[in-house]
Design a protein around this motif. Structure first.
Motif, short mmCIF file in Angstrom:
data_model
loop_
_atom_site.label_atom_id
_atom_site.label_comp_id
_atom_site.label_asym_id
_atom_site.label_seq_id
_atom_site.Cartn_x
_atom_site.Cartn_y
_atom_site.Cartn_z
N ALA A 1 -10.70 101.86 -23.28
CA ALA A 1 -11.70 100.81 -23.89
C ALA A 1 -12.63 101.67 -25.14
CB ALA A 1 -12.39 99.94 -22.97
N SER A 2 -12.41 101.06 -25.98
CA SER A 2 -13.42 100.41 -26.67
C SER A 2 -14.83 99.90 -26.77
CB SER A 2 -12.85 100.20 -28.56
OG SER A 2 -13.72 100.16 -29.02
N VAL B 1 -9.52 103.83 -14.80
CA VAL B 1 -8.45 104.69 -13.99
C VAL B 1 -8.50 104.44 -12.52
CG1 VAL B 1 -7.70 106.35 -14.98
CG2 VAL B 1 -10.49 106.27 -13.31
N SER B 2 -8.21 104.95 -10.99
CA SER B 2 -7.99 104.14 -10.31
C SER B 2 -8.15 105.43 -8.83
CB SER B 2 -6.60 103.41 -9.55
OG SER B 2 -5.52 104.70 -9.54
N ASN C 1 -18.97 97.86 -10.55
CA ASN C 1 -20.00 98.34 -11.43
C ASN C 1 -20.57 99.94 -11.34
OD1 ASN C 1 -19.15 96.17 -12.84
ND2 ASN C 1 -20.79 95.24 -13.27
N VAL C 2 -18.99 100.43 -11.16
CA VAL C 2 -19.61 102.16 -11.54
C VAL C 2 -19.14 103.34 -11.69
CG1 VAL C 2 -20.11 101.99 -8.61
CG2 VAL C 2 -18.05 102.51 -8.65
N CYS C 3 -19.48 104.80 -11.73
CA CYS C 3 -19.10 104.76 -12.72
C CYS C 3 -19.11 106.66 -12.37
CB CYS C 3 -19.64 104.89 -14.41
SG CYS C 3 -20.86 105.08 -14.56
N ASN D 1 -11.71 96.85 -14.95
CA ASN D 1 -12.91 96.28 -15.67
C ASN D 1 -13.02 97.25 -17.34
OD1 ASN D 1 -13.39 96.53 -13.11
ND2 ASN D 1 -15.94 96.95 -13.37
N ALA D 2 -12.14 98.19 -17.12
CA ALA D 2 -11.60 98.11 -18.18
C ALA D 2 -10.94 97.48 -19.30
CB ALA D 2 -11.31 100.12 -18.23
N GLN D 3 -9.87 96.79 -18.62
CA GLN D 3 -9.00 95.60 -19.54
C GLN D 3 -10.20 94.53 -19.29
OE1 GLN D 3 -6.11 95.15 -16.23
NE2 GLN D 3 -4.38 96.80 -16.70
#
Length: 411
Positions: free
Chosen positions: A101-102, A120-121, A154-156, A210-212
């Motif tokens: 994602a940008s 990712v999953s 919303n976790v990373c 989320n990235a999509q």
């Protein structure tokens, strides 16, 4: 005159005219040195890529799908591949969408424009090896879980660069902004590159959906990373995936499936082809060196015409004269070959120091070393000697055919 005597005469001739001998050998020295350093760089790059692929594992399978867009029939999505894994557990172990994602990443007033954001999953992290599908190790916290992906939380998980630059080494539980949305840091990856901006340590992993959303649903291609149960089942697993995709698309134009072993083979093939082209270009210097040896040997025959006449009058045969000059040419090219090998090894050492840091920058847990193999050195030396003998044969044959009476008269 035997081989030993001819060899000693050749060495004496080189010692007598050192500058002329050096200039004669210069083409051979440059050619052999260039071949050695090119082969050294090629070996170093090949070993580095193989080392990188080894960190990914031999059971990794990369799947790329090009959606047919409006007017097309049903496309394959992540749920279809999840079902395929459940259907063939003896061959397939896991699947993870891989979305690049940008997005703008911010932490407080700091902006990180070069940070890579990937979706990712939970399957992207392999619990059995405690590494990601790309060989990264978790240093602190945890990776994304099923509930994170399912609920689009919303976790990373961040790389070591962001941990140091954005949070001064204390990132767990803190928040950063991705395209204006706050994300909580739940995991930190171990340093795997050079920990600089834009490197392999400057990245963020978030749930793939989320990235999509960050892409707005517009993606040129869908990419999935899958794993087979082990190395031996990789080929069968690939076949199962291809059959499933072909069933939907009815054409191989809309997808590509490649195992890590195939990726490695493809890269090695590409590297070998490139090395052949570069070595062929470098070999032109050897050709020039051979012409230089032939030229100087023709001059030598002219200078030693009376000597040839005297030897023939004393009973020397054509083959004796011919072998003497061929051995001299071969000795000249052999000495040039040895000097060229030493020159190439020196350049390879410099390349390891200068190029190594550039080649491994941003690449995890790999090293670069430009070292030629014993076979490369032996072949380079053999070719240099062969060129000397080949190009020295014409002057040697001219010397052997001289008429002894005409040779004795020569001033």
């Amino acid at each position: 005159m035997n081989f030993g005597q001819s060899f000693k005469l050749a060495l004496n001739s080189l010692r007598t005219s050192k500058m002329r001998a050096f200039l004669t050998m210069l083409g051979i020295i440059i050619g052999v040195g260039a071949v050695i350093v090119i082969l050294s760089l090629g070996n170093g790059m090949t070993n580095m890529m193989n080392e990188q692929f080894e960190t990914l594992g031999s059971n990794l399978i990369q799947v790329m799908v090009w959606p047919r867009g409006e007017g097309g029939t049903r496309d394959v999505d992540a749920d279809d591949l999840y079902e395929l894994v459940d259907q063939y557990p003896q061959y397939l172990f896991g699947v993870s969408p891989y979305v690049s994602a940008s997005a703008k990443v911010r932490s407080g007033t700091d902006t990180f424009d070069r940070t890579s954001v990937y979706g990712v999953s939970e399957s992207f992290f392999k619990s059995d090896t405690q590494k990601t599908m790309q060989g990264e190790t978790l240093e602190e916290g945890r990776f994304l879980r099923y509930i994170d992906v399912d609920r689009r939380q919303n976790v990373c998980v961040i790389g070591s660069y962001l941990e140091q630059e954005a949070f001064r080494g204390d990132a767990l539980g803190k928040s950063l902004s991705i395209s204006g949305v706050p994300y909580t840091v739940v995991g930190i990856l171990e340093q795997s590159a050079d920990n600089t901006e834009g490197s392999g340590d400057d990245k963020v992993y978030i749930p793939y959906e989320n990235a999509q959303r960050l892409l707005g649903g517009a993606a040129y291609q869908d990419m999935y990373l899958m794993t087979s149960t082990n190395r031996d089942t990789a080929a069968t697993a690939k076949g199962i995936i291809e059959n499933r995709l072909l069933k939907t698309y009815q054409s191989t134009d809309y997808y590509m499936v490649m195992t890590s072993a195939e990726m490695m083979d493809a890269m090695n093939t590409m590297m070998n082809t490139m090395m052949i082209v570069l070595v062929a270009i470098a070999a032109i210097s050897l050709l020039v060196g051979g012409i230089g040896i032939m030229n100087i040997m023709l001059v030598s025959v002219t200078e030693r015409t009376r000597e040839i006449g005297i030897r023939k009058s004393l009973g020397a045969k054509q083959r004796d004269i011919r072998s003497q000059f061929v051995i001299e040419a071969g000795t000249t090219s052999a000495v040039g070959g040895v000097l060229g090998i030493l020159f190439g090894l020196a350049l390879a050492a410099v390349a390891t120091a200068l190029v190594g840091s550039l080649m491994t920058s941003g690449v995890s847990n790999v090293t670069f070393s430009a070292v030629p193999s014993v076979g490369d050195v032996a072949i380079s030396f053999g070719v240099s000697v062969g060129i000397g003998i080949l190009f020295g044969y014409l002057p040697a044959n001219k010397a052997a055919r001289l008429n002894p009476i005409d040779a004795l008269r020569y001033e």
